[in-house]
Scaffold this motif. Structure first.
Motif, short mmCIF file in Angstrom:
data_model
loop_
_atom_site.label_atom_id
_atom_site.label_comp_id
_atom_site.label_asym_id
_atom_site.label_seq_id
_atom_site.Cartn_x
_atom_site.Cartn_y
_atom_site.Cartn_z
N LEU A 75 0.85 -1.18 0.00
CA LEU A 75 0.00 0.00 0.00
C LEU A 75 0.89 1.23 0.00
N SER A 76 0.58 2.20 -0.84
CA SER A 76 1.34 3.46 -0.88
C SER A 76 0.59 4.52 -0.08
N LEU A 77 1.32 5.16 0.84
CA LEU A 77 0.73 6.16 1.72
C LEU A 77 1.21 7.56 1.36
N GLN A 78 0.44 8.54 1.76
CA GLN A 78 0.79 9.94 1.54
C GLN A 78 2.09 10.27 2.25
N SER A 79 3.05 10.84 1.56
CA SER A 79 4.37 11.14 2.13
C SER A 79 4.25 12.17 3.26
N GLY A 80 4.89 11.84 4.37
CA GLY A 80 4.92 12.76 5.51
C GLY A 80 3.71 12.69 6.41
N ALA A 81 2.67 11.97 6.01
CA ALA A 81 1.46 11.85 6.83
C ALA A 81 1.70 10.90 7.99
N PRO A 82 1.07 11.14 9.14
CA PRO A 82 1.24 10.23 10.28
C PRO A 82 0.65 8.85 10.00
N LYS A 83 1.19 7.85 10.64
CA LYS A 83 0.69 6.49 10.48
C LYS A 83 -0.77 6.41 10.97
N PRO A 84 -1.66 5.73 10.25
CA PRO A 84 -3.06 5.59 10.69
C PRO A 84 -3.14 4.97 12.09
N GLU A 85 -4.00 5.52 12.92
CA GLU A 85 -4.11 5.05 14.30
C GLU A 85 -4.78 3.67 14.38
#
Length: 372
Positions: free
Chosen positions: A312-322
């Motif tokens: 899965l590719s996540l938004q750069s710099g965004a915090p990890k999902p809780e």
């Protein structure tokens, strides 16, 4: 010898079942419930109950009925002795033989039953031998058992839809094999409610065409058999902007029927931009706008379980999902009523002609959610 074993509490709930050959429907326990009702006291229930196709041999220990299903004639004392041995083994392993303790140690309980009987015949029944093969519960084992997952809440909402094309004014009577399964019912106005209250049969003069004859609930937690299992691992990494997904779906407690139209829907966290996955069966789509991942599996194959995994590719710099997302499962099973409800017979009175009669069972998932 022993085909199946059911554990039943004082409230009449079947909280555990084990089958050594083919699966026998829980409806066979209706004969036991009838004998229990006639006996009044638990200790007065006859140890051997004869049914049209089976013998039910039972014991009562620690507020639990151990009910075994036998298909051929065997010495009853032999089976009774084995059932007492099972209860004593639970006592030896867990310190007590109670419904709560058995539920807390389901993995070990099934392992013990698998070793104690081989194809329905007693195999290993000595405590010292079993403890060499199956270690008694420890804190670590209890944690593993908990992590494997339990049903948080389950209920069945069922309906009986009728299609009637009969001439004249036929008077119909519909009876069930196991009407005691039904907790809450509502009827079409044509049904004579007093007859249902007294005899638990549906007596009615039907309208023409399609109509809903009855709707019902089965909300006893232990009567709801979940027809599939899901093994899942969805993780988001602390460092970097990626995650992993690995999901396997398989059939369970389907009475040999095929699970069809299986669809897995996952509402991903907002930070998930895209999914690069491989499906061994079916197809998947991911909508980066709605953040919804849909895996269309189709039919489940017991021999080759479908799997979906990848990155899965996540938004750069965004915090990890809780929190990890939940999985919503859709499915259909033809010719199976997961509630266990079965039609016994449909009789027609008043009119003289012979009608065509047919029954079709269908199980569909309502809101089936797997929490990760």
């Amino acid at each position: 010898m022993i085909h199946s074993l059911f554990l039943i509490n004082n409230s009449g709930d079947i909280f555990l079942e084990k089958h050594w050959k083919s699966v026998i429907s829980r409806s066979v326990c209706d004969y036991f419930f009838e004998a229990q009702e006639k006996a009044g006291e638990p200790d007065n229930v006859p140890p051997v109950i004869r049914t049209p196709h089976h013998y039910l041999i039972n014991i009562y220990r620690e507020k639990i009925f151990f009910v075994s299903v036998i298909q051929t004639e065997v010495p009853p004392l032999f089976v009774i002795e084995f059932l007492h041995r099972v209860a004593e083994m639970f006592q030896d392993y867990f310190g007590e033989c109670s419904e709560v303790t058995i539920k807390d140690n389901l993995v070990i309980v099934y392992e013990l039953l698998e070793e104690m009987l081989d194809n329905g015949f007693p195999l290993a029944t000595e405590s010292n031998i079993l403890k060499e093969m199956i270690k008694p519960p420890t804190i670590l084992r209890s944690m593993v058992n908990t992590i494997t997952g339990t049903t948080v809440f389950a209920e069945i909402q069922g309906v009986i839809d009728a299609c009637v094309k009969l001439s004249g004014m036929p008077d119909l009577t519909l009876s069930f094999m196991n009407p005691r399964l039904l907790d809450d019912v509502s009827f079409h106005p044509c049904v004579r409610f007093k007859r249902w209250e007294s005899e638990r049969v549906l007596s009615f003069i039907p309208p023409d065409g399609n109509f809903r004859l009855m709707s019902y609930h089965v909300n006893a937690q232990n009567l709801v058999a979940i027809p599939v299992y899901v093994k899942q691992n969805i993780s988001f990494f602390e460092s970097g902007s990626s995650g992993r997904l690995d999901i396997t779906v398989g059939p369970k407690q389907t009475m040999g029927k095929t699970v069809e139209c299986v669809l897995v829907t996952i509402h991903m966290p907002k930070v998930v931009l895209s999914a690069n996955l491989t499906a061994t069966q079916g197809t998947y789509t991911y909508d980066p706008v709605t953040k919804i991942l849909v895996w269309d599996i189709g039919k489940l194959n017991q021999q080759k379980l479908p799997n979906l995994k990848g990155s899965l590719s996540l938004q750069s710099g965004a915090p990890k999902p809780e929190e990890n997302p939940s999985l919503n499962i859709d499915l259909k099973i033809q010719q199976l009523a997961i509630s266990g409800l079965k039609v016994n017979r449909l009789d027609m009175y008043v009119e003289k002609y012979k009608p065509f009669k047919g029954v079709k069972y269908v199980t569909k998932a309502g809101k089936f959610q797997v929490r990760t």
